[in-house]
Design an enzyme around this catalytic site. Structure first.
Site, PDB file in Angstrom:
ATOM      1  N   CYS A   9      -3.751   1.170  -3.513  1.00 42.31           N
ATOM      2  CA  CYS A   9      -4.665   0.264  -4.506  1.00 42.31           C
ATOM      3  C   CYS A   9      -4.666  -1.208  -4.132  1.00 42.31           C
ATOM      4  CB  CYS A   9      -3.924  -0.016  -5.740  1.00 42.31           C
ATOM      5  SG  CYS A   9      -2.139  -0.477  -5.784  1.00 42.31           S
TER       6      CYS A   9
ATOM      7  N   CYS B 136     -11.574  -1.702  -9.850  1.00 44.55           N
ATOM      8  CA  CYS B 136     -10.734  -1.642 -11.025  1.00 44.55           C
ATOM      9  C   CYS B 136      -9.264  -1.928 -10.648  1.00 44.55           C
ATOM     10  CB  CYS B 136     -10.876  -0.025 -11.397  1.00 44.55           C
ATOM     11  SG  CYS B 136     -10.155   0.406 -12.994  1.00 44.55           S
TER      12      CYS B 136
END
Length: 291
Positions: free
Chosen positions: A244, A131
């Protein structure tokens, strides 16, 4: 206060406490930004967090030729999107620092959600990183294309993983020809809010609700007293996994979907649909924490 809402303190009230050597740090920051501006094509990554709003203010105040970009992941909080609108209006008045917004490839988002579901990021670290790859890393690659350097709001104090943040990160200079400038590396959280207070810098109101680190809505919650600065990010994962990929030095160690042009037809959530739902156990986590 009985019979009504209790008075609440703002982030400025709570945190604006400068270090004794703040003026020295500010001078160091300005010099670092001047170096960045002379490095060639350079852009600031503005995450819409407090640190990055400070940096954009400094870029404007010193009329530095440093463009600004924001990654609109399609899953940001309403408060972040409202701040983005204000930032766009603000930067329209600064020709030397134009603002560009990068968004994920819509088809990749739609396909990922159709295949993995809205709550995929909660199912495994691999799916959560997939994602992030679609929503953040692929747009970041486009934002940095053709740049000689970029500027970030990383600070040593933010987490153990960031304790070695340098004012100038040269780790990708040989491999990518890219320098990373971290002008607030030595600033404390109190320094950040002191600058915001002194200069009336606009900021994300989520900071007033105990969100020191703000990312996508499904992956961010408020923190409670005594928790780590980044405890509200991907809180269901092990501490060591809480990045991330935007600030991982060796991009070749990232999953394929985090690299430029890879996995464009297989990746994350829907920027046009509803945000993924929080797991039931943490649906109330966005409530203001008690100080």
């Amino acid at each position: 206060m009985l019979g009504g809402d209790a008075p609440t303190a703002s982030a400025i009230d709570l945190y604006a406490k400068p270090s004794p050597d703040f003026s020295t740090k500010l001078h160091e920051t300005i010099l670092t930004l001047l170096k960045a501006a002379s490095a060639g094509p350079v852009a600031q990554a503005n995450s819409l967090g407090a640190e990055d709003m400070v940096i954009t203010h400094l870029i404007n105040a010193h009329q530095l030729p440093i463009g600004v970009f924001v990654l609109d992941t399609g899953a940001l909080h309403e408060e972040s999107l409202a701040l983005l609108e204000r930032l766009q209006a603000q930067q329209a008045g600064y020709a030397h620092a134009p603002l560009t917004v990068y968004r994920p490839v819509a088809e990749a988002v739609v396909q990922f959600v159709a295949r993995e579901g809205q709550d995929a990021m909660y199912k495994s670290i691999e799916l959560r990183k997939a994602c992030c790859g679609i929503r953040k890393l692929e747009p970041l690659a486009r934002a940095l294309a053709g740049q000689a350097a970029w500027v970030t709001g990383l600070r040593k104090e933010q987490s153990g993983a960031r304790a070695d943040v340098a004012l100038v990160d040269r780790s990708e200079e040989q491999s990518k020809g890219l320098l990373k400038y971290n002008p607030l590396a030595h600033w404390s959280w109190g320094d950040v809010w002191h600058y915001i207070a002194q200069n009336a810098v606009d900021y994300n109101p989520l900071h007033d609700q105990f969100y020191p680190s703000i990312g996508c809505e499904p992956c961010t919650r408020a923190i409670t007293l005594g928790e780590d600065f980044r405890a509200g990010r991907w809180w269901w994962e092990d501490e060591a996994a809480k990045e991330c990929g935007l600030h991982v030095k060796d991009s070749n160690s990232l999953p394929l979907w985090g690299r430029v042009g890879v996995g464009a037809n297989h990746l994350p959530d829907d920027s046009s649909g509803p945000h993924p739902h929080l797991p039931p156990a943490v649906e109330g986590a966005s409530q203001k924490a008690h100080a």
